[in-house]
Design an enzyme around this catalytic site. Structure first.
Site, PDB file in Angstrom:
ATOM      1  N   GLN A   1      -6.183   9.078  -7.721  1.00 25.72           N
ATOM      2  CA  GLN A   1      -5.905   9.373  -6.312  1.00 25.72           C
ATOM      3  C   GLN A   1      -5.093  10.643  -6.099  1.00 25.72           C
ATOM      4  O   GLN A   1      -5.044  11.159  -5.011  1.00 25.72           O
ATOM      5  CB  GLN A   1      -5.168   8.192  -5.668  1.00 25.72           C
ATOM      6  CG  GLN A   1      -6.001   6.927  -5.588  1.00 25.72           C
ATOM      7  CD  GLN A   1      -7.283   7.128  -4.794  1.00 25.72           C
ATOM      8  OE1 GLN A   1      -7.280   7.758  -3.743  1.00 25.72           O
ATOM      9  NE2 GLN A   1      -8.406   6.629  -5.299  1.00 25.72           N
ATOM     10  N   GLY A   2      -4.443  11.151  -7.165  1.00 29.07           N
ATOM     11  CA  GLY A   2      -3.565  12.314  -6.983  1.00 29.07           C
ATOM     12  C   GLY A   2      -4.334  13.622  -6.904  1.00 29.07           C
ATOM     13  O   GLY A   2      -5.511  13.684  -7.215  1.00 29.07           O
ATOM     14  N   CYS A   3      -3.623  14.687  -6.466  1.00 26.85           N
ATOM     15  CA  CYS A   3      -4.233  16.021  -6.384  1.00 26.85           C
ATOM     16  C   CYS A   3      -3.922  16.854  -7.622  1.00 26.85           C
ATOM     17  O   CYS A   3      -4.488  17.923  -7.803  1.00 26.85           O
ATOM     18  CB  CYS A   3      -3.714  16.774  -5.168  1.00 26.85           C
ATOM     19  SG  CYS A   3      -4.398  16.159  -3.638  1.00 26.85           S
ATOM     20  N   ILE A   4      -2.987  16.409  -8.426  1.00 30.48           N
ATOM     21  CA  ILE A   4      -2.542  17.246  -9.552  1.00 30.48           C
ATOM     22  C   ILE A   4      -3.087  16.701 -10.869  1.00 30.48           C
ATOM     23  O   ILE A   4      -2.938  15.539 -11.169  1.00 30.48           O
ATOM     24  CB  ILE A   4      -0.998  17.297  -9.628  1.00 30.48           C
ATOM     25  CG1 ILE A   4      -0.426  17.747  -8.289  1.00 30.48           C
ATOM     26  CG2 ILE A   4      -0.550  18.212 -10.749  1.00 30.48           C
ATOM     27  CD1 ILE A   4      -0.773  19.156  -7.890  1.00 30.48           C
TER      28      ILE A   4
ATOM     29  N   MET B   1     -10.015  20.321 -12.542  1.00 30.27           N
ATOM     30  CA  MET B   1     -10.044  18.864 -12.738  1.00 30.27           C
ATOM     31  C   MET B   1     -11.395  18.273 -12.385  1.00 30.27           C
ATOM     32  O   MET B   1     -11.787  17.238 -12.902  1.00 30.27           O
ATOM     33  CB  MET B   1      -8.958  18.193 -11.878  1.00 30.27           C
ATOM     34  CG  MET B   1      -7.576  18.277 -12.468  1.00 30.27           C
ATOM     35  SD  MET B   1      -6.311  17.846 -11.257  1.00 30.27           S
ATOM     36  CE  MET B   1      -6.670  16.124 -10.947  1.00 30.27           C
TER      37      MET B   1
END
Lengths: 105, 179
Positions: A102-105, B48
Site C-alpha cells: 500500500q505504500g508509495c516508497i 518499483m
C-alpha cells in the site's frame, strides 16, 4: 474470484492476482506463482525476501516499503531488483502470498 | 481465462487497448525540499512498478545531486501560501513570519520528521536508492556551466551531464514529467 490449483491446493486470488489468504501459502505455492510471473527458479535469497515480507505483513498488516525491506532483510536494493525484475514490491508480494503493498516508497 | 498475473495491470482503464506506461523522464527544476521530493518519489515509484525511469536535474533542482547541498535542502517558508502550522490542516503561516530566521530550518525539521515516519528517506539516501533501483540521473549542462560546477561536486550516482537536446534524445518513448 479466481481459484487456481497450485502445488495440489486450490488457492483463491483476488482480481489483481494477489492471494486472498496468506495462510494458504507454502514454498511450493510460491514456486508455482513465481514460474507464472517470469521467475523460473526461486533461490535462498528470494526466500529471504519472501519470508521477511510475510513476517512484516503478519506484524503490521501490510507489506514493507522497499526501504524497510532492504534495510531489514539485508538484501541490497540492486540485488532486490535483480531477484524480482520489473517491479520488486508488487512481484515479491504476489509470490509471498500477501496483499498488494500500500505504500508509495 | 484471462491471465490474473498480467503485469502491469492497467487498473480501472475502460479502454483495454491502452498501453501501460513503460518509460518516464522526470525533470526536477526546484531546489527546495518540497520541490525535490515529488520527482524523487515518482522516479522511485516508477522503478518499483518496473517502469524505466530517468531524472534530469536542472536549475536549483541540481542541488539534489550536489554532495555539499543534497542533505541540506530546506522547505521554502516564504512565497508558499499553502504552508500551514503545525500541519496541513492548521493555521496558514503568513509570509512575514516565514521570513523569520530559523523558520525554514524549523519547517524542514518538522517535515523530515513526518517523512521519516512514512519511510521516505533523506535526499542522499533516496538518490542512492533510486540509482541502485536502475534509474539514470542526469544533470543539465546549461546549469552546470552557469553554477560553475565541477565533476567532483556531484554525488557518485550522477550518471552524465546532458544538453537539453541529449535529454530529448534519451527520452525517446518516454513520458516527460516536469516538476
Amino acid at each position: 474470484m479466481p481459484v487456481l490449483e497450485l502445488a495440489g491446493k486450490n488457492i483463491t486470488f483476488n482480481d489483481e492476482g494477489f492471494m486472498e489468504d496468506h495462510k494458504q501459502w507454502d514454498e511450493a505455492v510460491a514456486r508455482e506463482i513465481a514460474a507464472k510471473v517470469g521467475i523460473p527458479e526461486l533461490n535462498e535469497r528470494h526466500f529471504t525476501v519472501l519470508n521477511y515480507m510475510r513476517k512484516a505483513y503478519e506484524e503490521n498488516g501490510t507489506g514493507p516499503s522497499i526501504r524497510a525491506l532492504t534495510k531489514q532483510s539485508g538484501i541490497p536494493t540492486k540485488e532486490l531488483y535483480e531477484l524480482f525484475p520489473k517491479g520488486p514490491a508488487k512481484k515479491a508480494a504476489r509470490i509471498a502470498g500477501i496483499p498488494k503493498p500500500q505504500g508509495c516508497i | 481465462m484471462t491471465d490474473i498475473f498480467a503485469e502491469p495491470n492497467v487498473l480501472g482503464a475502460e479502454d483495454e487497448t491502452l498501453e501501460p506506461v513503460k518509460k518516464v523522464s522526470i525533470v526536477i527544476s526546484r531546489g527546495s525540499l518540497e520541490g525535490v521530493y515529488p520527482g524523487l518519489i515518482m522516479a522511485n515509484g516508477a522503478r518499483m512498478e518496473g517502469i524505466e525511469a530517468s531524472i534530469f536535474f536542472t536549475f536549483f533542482g541540481l542541488h539534489a545531486i550536489v554532495k555539499k547541498k543534497m542533505n541540506k535542502l530546506k522547505v521554502a517558508t516564504v512565497g508558499n501560501p499553502a504552508l500551514c502550522v503545525p500541519d496541513a490542516m492548521g493555521m496558514a503561516l503568513p509570509t512575514f513570519l516565514g521570513a523569520i530566521p530559523g523558520m525554514s530550518a524549523f519547517a524542514t525539521y518538522m517535515m523530515k520528521k513526518e517523512m521519516e515516519k512514512i519511510d521516505i528517506p533523506p535526499v542522499g539516501e533516496f538518490i542512492e536508492m533510486i540509482h541502485d533501483a536502475g534509474a539514470k540521473l542526469y544533470s543539465c549542462k546549461a546549469t552546470v556551466d552557469m553554477f560553475k560546477l565541477k565533476p567532483e561536486d556531484f554525488c557518485p550516482q550522477m550518471d552524465k551531464v546532458l544538453t537539453v537536446g541529449e535529454f530529448y534524445e534519451l527520452s525517446a518513448g518516454s513520458q516527460i514529467i516536469f516538476t
